[in-house]
Design an enzyme around this catalytic site. Structure first.
Site, PDB file in Angstrom:
ATOM      1  N   HIS A   1       6.069 -34.195 -20.666  1.00  0.00           N
ATOM      2  CA  HIS A   1       5.619 -34.778 -19.403  1.00  0.00           C
ATOM      3  C   HIS A   1       4.310 -34.143 -18.935  1.00  0.00           C
ATOM      4  CE1 HIS A   1       9.267 -37.181 -18.730  1.00  0.00           C
ATOM      5  NE2 HIS A   1       9.868 -36.189 -19.364  1.00  0.00           N
TER       6      HIS A   1
ATOM      7  N   LYS B   1       3.079  -3.144  -7.000  1.00  0.00           N
ATOM      8  CA  LYS B   1       4.493  -3.184  -7.358  1.00  0.00           C
ATOM      9  C   LYS B   1       5.345  -3.867  -6.299  1.00  0.00           C
ATOM     10  CE  LYS B   1       8.060  -2.113  -9.887  1.00  0.00           C
ATOM     11  NZ  LYS B   1       8.217  -2.715 -11.221  1.00  0.00           N
TER      12      LYS B   1
ATOM     13  N   ARG C   1       1.661   1.138  -6.024  1.00  0.00           N
ATOM     14  CA  ARG C   1       1.752   0.248  -4.866  1.00  0.00           C
ATOM     15  C   ARG C   1       0.386  -0.291  -4.423  1.00  0.00           C
ATOM     16  NH1 ARG C   1       5.857   0.063  -1.035  1.00  0.00           N
ATOM     17  NH2 ARG C   1       7.846   0.857  -1.769  1.00  0.00           N
TER      18      ARG C   1
ATOM     19  N   CYS D   1       0.842  -1.188   0.000  1.00  0.00           N
ATOM     20  CA  CYS D   1       0.000   0.000   0.000  1.00  0.00           C
ATOM     21  C   CYS D   1       0.880   1.242   0.000  1.00  0.00           C
ATOM     22  CB  CYS D   1      -0.917   0.003   1.225  1.00  0.00           C
ATOM     23  SG  CYS D   1      -1.981  -1.448   1.331  1.00  0.00           S
TER      24      CYS D   1
ATOM     25  N   TRP E   1      -3.861  -1.688  -1.535  1.00  0.00           N
ATOM     26  CA  TRP E   1      -3.905  -2.998  -2.181  1.00  0.00           C
ATOM     27  C   TRP E   1      -4.467  -3.940  -1.133  1.00  0.00           C
ATOM     28  CZ3 TRP E   1      -1.696  -7.897  -1.503  1.00  0.00           C
ATOM     29  CH2 TRP E   1      -1.766  -8.752  -2.607  1.00  0.00           C
TER      30      TRP E   1
ATOM     31  N   LYS F   1       4.984 -12.190 -17.650  1.00  0.00           N
ATOM     32  CA  LYS F   1       4.625 -10.868 -18.137  1.00  0.00           C
ATOM     33  C   LYS F   1       3.276 -10.893 -18.849  1.00  0.00           C
ATOM     34  CE  LYS F   1       7.649  -8.489 -16.423  1.00  0.00           C
ATOM     35  NZ  LYS F   1       7.434  -9.402 -15.326  1.00  0.00           N
TER      36      LYS F   1
ATOM     37  N   GLU G   1       0.426 -11.400 -16.286  1.00  0.00           N
ATOM     38  CA  GLU G   1       0.332 -10.266 -15.363  1.00  0.00           C
ATOM     39  C   GLU G   1      -0.511  -9.134 -15.936  1.00  0.00           C
ATOM     40  OE1 GLU G   1       4.131  -9.572 -12.491  1.00  0.00           O
ATOM     41  OE2 GLU G   1       4.492  -9.300 -14.626  1.00  0.00           O
TER      42      GLU G   1
ATOM     43  N   ASN H   1       0.457   0.052   6.305  1.00  0.00           N
ATOM     44  CA  ASN H   1       0.930  -0.901   5.308  1.00  0.00           C
ATOM     45  C   ASN H   1       1.522  -2.076   6.073  1.00  0.00           C
ATOM     46  OD1 ASN H   1       1.749  -2.167   2.986  1.00  0.00           O
ATOM     47  ND2 ASN H   1       3.450  -0.773   2.555  1.00  0.00           N
ATOM     48  N   GLY H   2       1.063  -3.295   5.772  1.00  0.00           N
ATOM     49  CA  GLY H   2       1.572  -4.460   6.476  1.00  0.00           C
ATOM     50  C   GLY H   2       0.435  -5.389   6.867  1.00  0.00           C
TER      51      GLY H   2
ATOM     52  N   GLU I   1       9.744 -15.957 -17.475  1.00  0.00           N
ATOM     53  CA  GLU I   1       9.505 -14.527 -17.359  1.00  0.00           C
ATOM     54  C   GLU I   1       8.554 -14.033 -18.450  1.00  0.00           C
ATOM     55  OE1 GLU I   1       9.780 -10.534 -16.047  1.00  0.00           O
ATOM     56  OE2 GLU I   1       9.965 -12.496 -15.091  1.00  0.00           O
TER      57      GLU I   1
END
Length: 584
Positions: A480, A579, A27, A2, A74, A461, A464, A100-101, A457
Site C-alpha cells: 500500500h 534519554k 539526559r 536536561c 538538551w 534503533k 536513532e 528542567n522543563g 523497534e
C-alpha cells in the site's frame, strides 16, 4: 531531559558538580555550565558543548566554593549556544538557576519583565524565572522562589542560588523529577539518582509542589504555603559499578549484552510453575479486580510504545481483554473515555524506583533491569515485554486461562534468559553483516503480528543512532505504498520467526525479491526454506510465538549498533536526542 546537579557541604563544589554532570550527560549534551557560590557572589562558567569541554575550561579557570549548581542541556527553547546554556542569572548576576522543563507562559512573562525594565539576553524560557525571582517579594530566597513560581505555568525541576544567601540552594518541582541526596554533612540535588550515587545512596524524592531548602546544616521540604512537609528517605538499589562501562566500548553494547540478566531480574520471584501463573503483588489487583476489567489502555512513548504493542497481543490472547495502545503525547489532549479521574485503575511498568510514574500509580511492576545509560533503549524494551507477559499471564489465570496453558507459558518464560544468551551469540555474524550495509541510505523493516512491533523497534534503533532513514511496516501493508521504494539499493529486513503467519511473510519476501530488494531475515533456527530467497539469515532460538519479539529484537539492536559504530556515530549520545523526555 536536561541534567541537574547541586551540592552544598564542606568540600569544593565544582569537581563534584562536574562529576555529576558526566553521570547525567545522557539526559542532554548540547551545552553545560556551573554556578558556584564563592563567598563574594555567584560565579558562572558555561559553554556550548559536552561536559568534557566544560571540565577543560574549569581546569584553566577553577571556581572555588563549597556550594553550587550545574546543568547539562538538551535544547528546547533557543539554540544550543553558550548564551542559552544554563545556569541563567538575573540582571545583577546575584541569582542563578538551572531548570528542567518548559515554562509555557514564558512569552507573556518575558514581555511583562521587559516592560518592567529587565534586560533578558537569551532565547530561553528559563531565563524568565531568574528575573521573576529577582523582583519577587520575600525576606528569604525560598519565599521569593515560591512567590515567583505562583506566576508560572508549565513544568519545572529547579535549583536556585543567590549571592545574598551563601551556602543555600532552593529546589522546586512541578512535573519534572528532582531528588535530594542525603550525605554525611553534605547535601545534593539531582534530576537523576545516578548523579549522586557515588556519594550517597540515601535520597528523598520530591513531590509536585514541593520546595526544598538545602544548607550545610540540613534540609527542609515546604509546600507552596511554606508549611513543612515530611518526605521519606529511600535507598537507591543500584551500584556504582552498574553505571560504568565494565570493559565495553559503549553503554549501548553493554546494555544489549546485559539482557540475559535483565530478563532474569524481571522474572525473579514472579513465576508460579505449579499454578501456571505469576505473582504480581505490586499491582494491587485482586483476582476479582482482574475479572472486572473491561478494557485496558496502554499509554507510552517511543520504544515503550512498541513494547505496548507487543503487550496488547499478549494480554488480548491470554486474558481476553480488549487493549488499545496510545502515544502518551497525544493521549493527554484527547477526551479519554478512561482515566483515573473517572475511576479507572492506573498501574505502571517502570524501571526506576521512585520515578514519577511509579509515584503517581496505584500499583505496578518494577522491571529491575538496572540503570540504562545509553540513550537508545535496549534492555528496558525486552524487560517491558517480559513484564507485560507476566501481566497477561496473571490476568489470564484470574479470568479462566487453563492451568496447562499457564504452565506452558511459565516454562517458556523460565527458558528466556538462556535463549537470550544464545541470540546474543549472533553478534559476530551481525557485525559482519553491518559492514555490508553501513553505507545504505534507507532501510525497510517488515513484520507481521506480534513481530510487527519488533520491526518498528528495529527501524527506530537504526535511525536513532546511525542517522539512516528507516521505516517499519506491517509486511502486508508494504503493497500500500512502501513497495514503490524497493530497488537494488534498498535493504529490507524481515522479522520472520516460524509462527502462524510465517507462510504469509515468506510470500511478502517473494514480492520484495521480485523487485530487486536486498533481503535480510531474522528468523528462527531451522528455517532452511529461506536459503536462496534471502541474502542473509539471522537465526534466533524458538520460543512461544507471543514471546518471540524478546529474541527477534536482539539481532536488530546489534545491527543498529554496529552500523552506527562503522559510520563513526556517537552511539551513546546520538544527536538531538536525550534519554528521558520530560517535555513535549
Amino acid at each position: 531531559m536536561c541534567g541537574i546537579i547541586g551540592y552544598v557541604g564542606r568540600r569544593e563544589a565544582a569537581p563534584i558538580l562536574v562529576e555529576g554532570l558526566h553521570r547525567l550527560e545522557y539526559r542532554g549534551y548540547d551545552s553545560a555550565g556551573v554556578a558556584v557560590q564563592n563567598g563574594a557572589g555567584v560565579v558562572v562558567t558555561k559553554l556550548a558543548g559536552r561536559v568534557a569541554a566544560l571540565q577543560a575550561l574549569l581546569a584553566r579557570g577553577p571556581l572555588h566554593g563549597t556550594s553550587g549548581i550545574a546543568h547539562t542541556r538538551w535544547a528546547t527553547h533557543g539554540a544550543p549556544t553558550t548564551r542559552n546554556a544554563h545556569p541563567h542569572t538575573d540582571c545583577s548576576g546575584a541569582v542563578a538557576l538551572v531548570h528542567n522543563g518548559i515554562i509555557e507562559n514564558a512569552d507573556a512573562l518575558r514581555a511583562r519583565l521587559e516592560r518592567g525594565g529587565h534586560l533578558l539576553t537569551t532565547e530561553t524560557d528559563t531565563e524568565t524565572l531568574a528575573h521573576l525571582i529577582e523582583e519577587a517579594p520575600g525576606d528569604t530566597l525560598e519565599a521569593r522562589v515560591i512567590a515567583a513560581l505562583a506566576l508560572v505555568e508549565g513544568t519545572y525541576g529547579l535549583a536556585v542560588v543567590s549571592a545574598a544567601e551563601p551556602g543555600k540552594i532552593v529546589v522546586a518541582r512541578q512535573g519534572s523529577p528532582v531528588l535530594l541526596g542525603i550525605g554525611d554533612d553534605e547535601l545534593f540535588v539531582a534530576s537523576d539518582a545516578s548523579a549522586v550515587l557515588e556519594h550517597t545512596r540515601s535520597v528523598v524524592y520530591l513531590d509536585d509542589g514541593d520546595i526544598a531548602v538545602l544548607t550545610p546544616d540540613g534540609y527542609s521540604v515546604l509546600d507552596r504555603d511554606s508549611h513543612v512537609q515530611l518526605r521519606a528517605v529511600d535507598d537507591i538499589a543500584w551500584d556504582v559499578a552498574q553505571l560504568e562501562l565494565g570493559g565495553h566500548p559503549h553503554f549501548m553494547l553493554k546494555e544489549i549484552m546485559e539482557q540475559p540478566d535483565s530478563v532474569r531480574a524481571t522474572l525473579r520471584g514472579r513465576l508460579l510453575p505449579e499454578a501456571g501463573s505469576a505473582r504480581l503483588n505490586g499491582l494491587n489487583l485482586a483476582p476479582e479486580d482482574c475479572r472486572a476489567i473491561q478494557r485496558i489502555v496502554i499509554v507510552a512513548c517511543g520504544t515503550s510504545w512498541h513494547a505496548g504493542l507487543v503487550g496488547r497481543d499478549l494480554i488480548e490472547e491470554l486474558a481476553g481483554i480488549p487493549v488499545q495502545v496510545e502515544y502518551a503525547s497525544e493521549y493527554r489532549y484527547r477526551r479519554p473515555l478512561v482515566a483515573r479521574a473517572a475511576g479507572s485503575r492506573v498501574v505502571g511498568i517502570v524501571n526506576v524506583v521512585g520515578s514519577t510514574i511509579a509515584r503517581e500509580c496505584g500499583g505496578g511492576i518494577y522491571l529491575h533491569a538496572g540503570p540504562e545509560v545509553g540513550v537508545a533503549s535496549t534492555k528496558a524494551f525486552t524487560s517491558q515485554i517480559v513484564a507485560l507477559g507476566l501481566l497477561g499471564l496473571y490476568l489470564g489465570r484470574a479470568r479462566g486461562l487453563p492451568t496447562e496453558r499457564g504452565r506452558e507459558l511459565v516454562c517458556r518464560l523460565i527458558q528466556l534468559p538462556q535463549l537470550v544468551t544464545r541470540a546474543l551469540a549472533l553478534e559476530p555474524e551481525v557485525r559482519a553483516l553491518a559492514a555490508r550495509f553501513a553505507e545504505a541510505r534507507n532501510f525497510l523493516y517488515l513484520g507481521r503480528g506480534v513481530n510487527f512491533p519488533a520491526a518498528l523497534e528495529g527501524a527506530l534503533k537504526l535511525k536513532e543512532i546511525s542517522y539512516i532513514h528507516a521505516e517499519g511496516y506491517p509486511a502486508a501493508e508494504m503493497k500500500h505504498g512502501p513497495i514503490a521504494l524497493i530497488d537494488a539499493a534498498m535493504p529490507v529486513v524481515f522479522v520472520a520467526p516460524r509462527d502462524a503467519v510465517y507462510a504469509k511473510v515468506r510470500s511478502n519476501m517473494q514480492e520484495v525479491k521480485a523487485r530487486g530488494g536486498r533481503l535480510i531475515a531474522v528468523t528462527t533456527e531451522g528455517s532452511d526454506d529461506l536459503t536462496g530467497l534471502v541474502e542473509h539469515q539471522l537465526r534466533v532460538p524458538a520460543t512461544a510465538p507471543l514471546l518471540s519479539p524478546v529474541l527477534t529484537t536482539i539481532p536488530l539492536q546489534l545491527l543498529a549498533y554496529h552500523i552506527a559504530v562503522l559510520r563513526g556515530c556517537d552511539v551513546d549520545r546520538p544527536r538531538n536526542l536525550a534519554k528521558s523526555v520530560t517535555v513535549e
